[in-house]
Scaffold this motif. Structure first.
Motif, PDB file in Angstrom:
ATOM      1  N   SER A 191       0.813  -1.207   0.000  1.00  0.00           N
ATOM      2  CA  SER A 191       0.000   0.000   0.000  1.00  0.00           C
ATOM      3  C   SER A 191       0.859   1.275   0.000  1.00  0.00           C
ATOM      4  CB  SER A 191      -0.974   0.002   1.173  1.00  0.00           C
ATOM      5  OG  SER A 191      -0.258   0.022   2.368  1.00  0.00           O
ATOM      6  N   HIS A 192       2.113   1.151   0.472  1.00  0.00           N
ATOM      7  CA  HIS A 192       3.011   2.316   0.415  1.00  0.00           C
ATOM      8  C   HIS A 192       3.259   2.776  -1.007  1.00  0.00           C
ATOM      9  CE1 HIS A 192       3.832   2.213   4.634  1.00  0.00           C
ATOM     10  NE2 HIS A 192       4.085   0.932   4.560  1.00  0.00           N
ATOM     11  N   GLU A 193       3.191   1.819  -1.913  1.00  0.00           N
ATOM     12  CA  GLU A 193       3.431   2.140  -3.311  1.00  0.00           C
ATOM     13  C   GLU A 193       2.315   3.028  -3.868  1.00  0.00           C
ATOM     14  OE1 GLU A 193       6.204   1.377  -6.428  1.00  0.00           O
ATOM     15  OE2 GLU A 193       6.190   1.350  -4.273  1.00  0.00           O
ATOM     16  N   ALA A 239       6.632  -2.043 -10.658  1.00  0.00           N
ATOM     17  CA  ALA A 239       6.898  -3.278  -9.930  1.00  0.00           C
ATOM     18  C   ALA A 239       8.398  -3.512  -9.734  1.00  0.00           C
ATOM     19  CB  ALA A 239       6.253  -4.454 -10.654  1.00  0.00           C
ATOM     20  N   PHE A 240       9.182  -3.339 -10.809  1.00  0.00           N
ATOM     21  CA  PHE A 240      10.605  -3.678 -10.746  1.00  0.00           C
ATOM     22  C   PHE A 240      11.546  -2.482 -10.812  1.00  0.00           C
ATOM     23  CE2 PHE A 240       9.268  -7.325 -13.668  1.00  0.00           C
ATOM     24  CZ  PHE A 240       9.514  -8.343 -12.774  1.00  0.00           C
ATOM     25  N   GLY A 241      11.043  -1.329 -11.248  1.00  0.00           N
ATOM     26  CA  GLY A 241      11.947  -0.230 -11.565  1.00  0.00           C
ATOM     27  C   GLY A 241      12.759  -0.568 -12.806  1.00  0.00           C
ATOM     28  N   SER A 261      14.874   4.373  -4.509  1.00  0.00           N
ATOM     29  CA  SER A 261      13.995   3.962  -5.610  1.00  0.00           C
ATOM     30  C   SER A 261      12.613   3.663  -5.049  1.00  0.00           C
ATOM     31  CB  SER A 261      14.554   2.751  -6.337  1.00  0.00           C
ATOM     32  OG  SER A 261      15.433   2.044  -5.519  1.00  0.00           O
ATOM     33  N   VAL A 262      11.599   3.917  -5.861  1.00  0.00           N
ATOM     34  CA  VAL A 262      10.245   3.787  -5.320  1.00  0.00           C
ATOM     35  C   VAL A 262       9.559   2.496  -5.778  1.00  0.00           C
ATOM     36  CG1 VAL A 262       9.750   6.209  -5.035  1.00  0.00           C
ATOM     37  CG2 VAL A 262       9.316   5.121  -7.241  1.00  0.00           C
ATOM     38  N   ARG A 298      11.129  -1.986  -2.378  1.00  0.00           N
ATOM     39  CA  ARG A 298      10.461  -1.859  -1.090  1.00  0.00           C
ATOM     40  C   ARG A 298      10.392  -3.205  -0.363  1.00  0.00           C
ATOM     41  NH1 ARG A 298       7.935   2.584   0.459  1.00  0.00           N
ATOM     42  NH2 ARG A 298       7.564   3.409  -1.612  1.00  0.00           N
ATOM     43  N   PHE A 299      10.058  -4.232  -1.099  1.00  0.00           N
ATOM     44  CA  PHE A 299       9.975  -5.557  -0.484  1.00  0.00           C
ATOM     45  C   PHE A 299      11.351  -6.031  -0.037  1.00  0.00           C
ATOM     46  CE2 PHE A 299       5.663  -5.934  -2.131  1.00  0.00           C
ATOM     47  CZ  PHE A 299       5.060  -6.693  -1.138  1.00  0.00           C
TER      48      PHE A 299
END
Ligand code: HEM
Length: 485
Positions: free
Chosen positions: A117-119, A173-175, A257-258, A263-264
């Motif tokens: 949800s942070h994304e 998803a991956f950047g 990076s977002v 993040r994971f």
């Protein structure tokens, strides 16, 4: 002006309920209608009391289908813990989605949802719309459309939009830049393998003999052999990216990076299988949904010039505003997108499985393990919910004129259980806001400069194909015309 009837989807033929026999139930009718299952179920729901129907199939299996908002609320909210993904669904999708957010219940779902949800907070959304979406529009989409306009080429706009959203979602998803929307319209190994997995997974659900795929899988033949190969292509691809990302992150002191993958990994999840599955789930959720919605939307606009000119008017009015504010304020466009997805929902049917025995609000008895599916496609076509003009494409259904002297449009949302196009309740689509921002930005970016003219043969209705996410059969052929500046 009042919209014309010509824009309407084909009327559904009123039919009776299918015959049911001992032991085989309505299996024969189901087989006869298997190529048009969604339309068949929708026709049945139109004539069923409480818009709910229990389909009896072979050896006593029963499935509930519903288009009733009170029942949708019951399964998606009030009795949420009792209606999960279930063994049938998770078993069918496990090869593709593993134990990722789209394919689990309970604690694991909760955890993944929380982290993901942070994304989707405002800061990430703004970055997404201002950087990812806009770069893809200006550097990739617009140049392709200009060339098509200059040369008079017929483009498959569905393909273009799928490539567009594939690039977008890979970034989120991956950047990673998948570079799938290029003038050469390349066939990339990864995108193709992904497409193959979606298709074969959908076919598993549609098979007449449900366990047939398991036998094929065991023998490693036919579609299941292709599935195995496609899954390994995807996993290998994802693992490579993950390894690179891990290395990058190790060398950094903070998370700049977002993308979701970072993040994971940053939060300590280094299990490659788990992270791979999550990323794949996001690709599926974000890839074909917005492209499907936009394909049908542009088709409806091409048939309804008065709606197109309202949208264009709004785009011109807002074009001085900064990107993010512009798309947030496109009220008429927002309404017209909602209206388009009412008739052509990207996810046309969604099934849950009962954990325990239950009774639905209309008295329908549900036994443990039974599947209960709500059908947004049928719901968008119910006269009781939308009125006798339900077949018309009419964004005004979602709008009110403000009382203030400038008489601006105001958006009037519908209850999420009457319009569960993004699902509803605790598991409502996590990407809903992102999807609207992306779609509105594409609409503004494209329509401001070009007219998208349908090259579908006059009088022919495109066919709605419901897979995991719906598609326009054979694509959407269009000509692009540059507007006068
Ligand atoms: C028009 C566009 C979209 C539509 C109509 C749509 C619709 C849906 C629906 C019906 C579900 C429920 C699926 C289920 O659990 O059975 C869902 C879930 C989800 N969607 Fe979307 N979606 C759209 C775009 C997106 C985008 C762009 C993203 C992400 C980038 C996204 C991310 C998700 C995620 C992560 C879930 C799982 C939520 C959970 O289980 O808690 N969606 N969406």
């Amino acid at each position: 002006s009042t919209p014309k009837k010509q824009s309407s989807p084909p009327p559904t033929t009123a039919i009776g309920l299918p015959r049911s026999y001992p032991i085989i139930g309505s299996f024969l009718a189901a087989v006869a209608n298997r190529k048009r299952q969604l339309q068949w179920i929708s026709d049945i729901l139109q004539v069923s009391p409480s818009a709910t129907y229990v389909l009896h199939s072979i050896i006593g299996t029963r499935h509930v289908f519903t288009a009733n908002p009170a029942i949708v609320r019951h399964i998606l909210k009030t009795q949420f813990p009792n209606y999960g993904k279930g063994d049938y669904l998770t078993g069918t999708l496990k090869d593709f989605l593993g134990h990722s957010i789209l394919n689990v219940d309970g604690e694991s779902w909760k955890f993944q949802r929380q982290l993901a949800s942070h994304e989707f907070n405002t800061k990430s959304l703004r970055k997404f719309i201002e950087i990812v979406v806009d770069t893809e529009i200006s550097d990739r989409l617009i140049p392709i459309l200009s060339v098509a306009a200059a040369t008079g080429t017929v483009l498959d706009f569905q393909d273009i939009l799928q490539r567009f959203s594939f690039d977008n979602i890979c970034q989120i998803a991956f950047g990673f830049d998948a570079a799938y929307l290029l003038p050469s319209l390349p066939q990339t190994k990864f995108a193709q393998a992904f497409e193959e997995c979606v298709k074969i997974s959908s076919d598993r659900f549609d098979a007449i003999i449900p366990a047939m795929w398991k036998i094929k899988k065991l023998l490693n033949i036919g579609s299941e052999k292709r599935m195995r190969i496609a899954v390994s292509v995807i996993k290998e691809f994802a693992e490579n990216i993950i390894r690179k990302k891990k290395k990058e992150l190790k060398e950094k002191a903070s998370l700049d990076s977002v993308d979701l993958l970072s993040r994971f990994l940053w939060s300590g999840h280094s299990d490659e299988n788990f992270v791979t599955d999550i990323v794949i789930s996001f690709l599926l959720a974000g890839r074909d949904t917005t492209s499907s919605a936009l394909t049908w939307y542009l088709w409806l606009l091409s048939k309804n010039p008065h709606v197109e000119s309202e949208v264009l008017k709004e785009i011109k009015e807002k074009s001085k505003a900064p990107v993010y504010e512009e798309v947030k304020d496109m009220v008429y466009t927002h309404a017209s997108l909602c209206e388009s997805m009412r008739l052509y929902p990207p996810v046309s049917e969604d099934a849950k499985e009962a954990v325990n025995d239950d009774v639905l609000p209309d008295g329908t008895v549900v036994k443990k393990g039974m599947r209960v599916a709500y059908v947004p496609y049928a719901m968008g076509r119910l006269e009781t919910l939308w009125g006798s003009d339900w077949a018309e494409f009419k964004p005004e259904r979602w709008l009110e004129k403000e009382e203030a002297e400038n008489r601006q449009w105001r958006f009037v949302g519908r209850d999420a259980y009457t319009y569960p196009v993004f699902q509803a309740g605790p598991r409502i689509c996590l990407g809903k806001e992102m999807a609207f921002l992306q779609m509105k930005r594409v609409v503004a970016g494209v329509l401001r400069r070009f007219k998208v003219v349908s090259a579908v043969e006059e009088g022919v209705e495109p066919v709605f194909v419901p897979q995991l996410t719906s598609k326009m059969k054979g694509g959407f052929p269009v000509r692009i015309v540059e507007r006068d500046a």
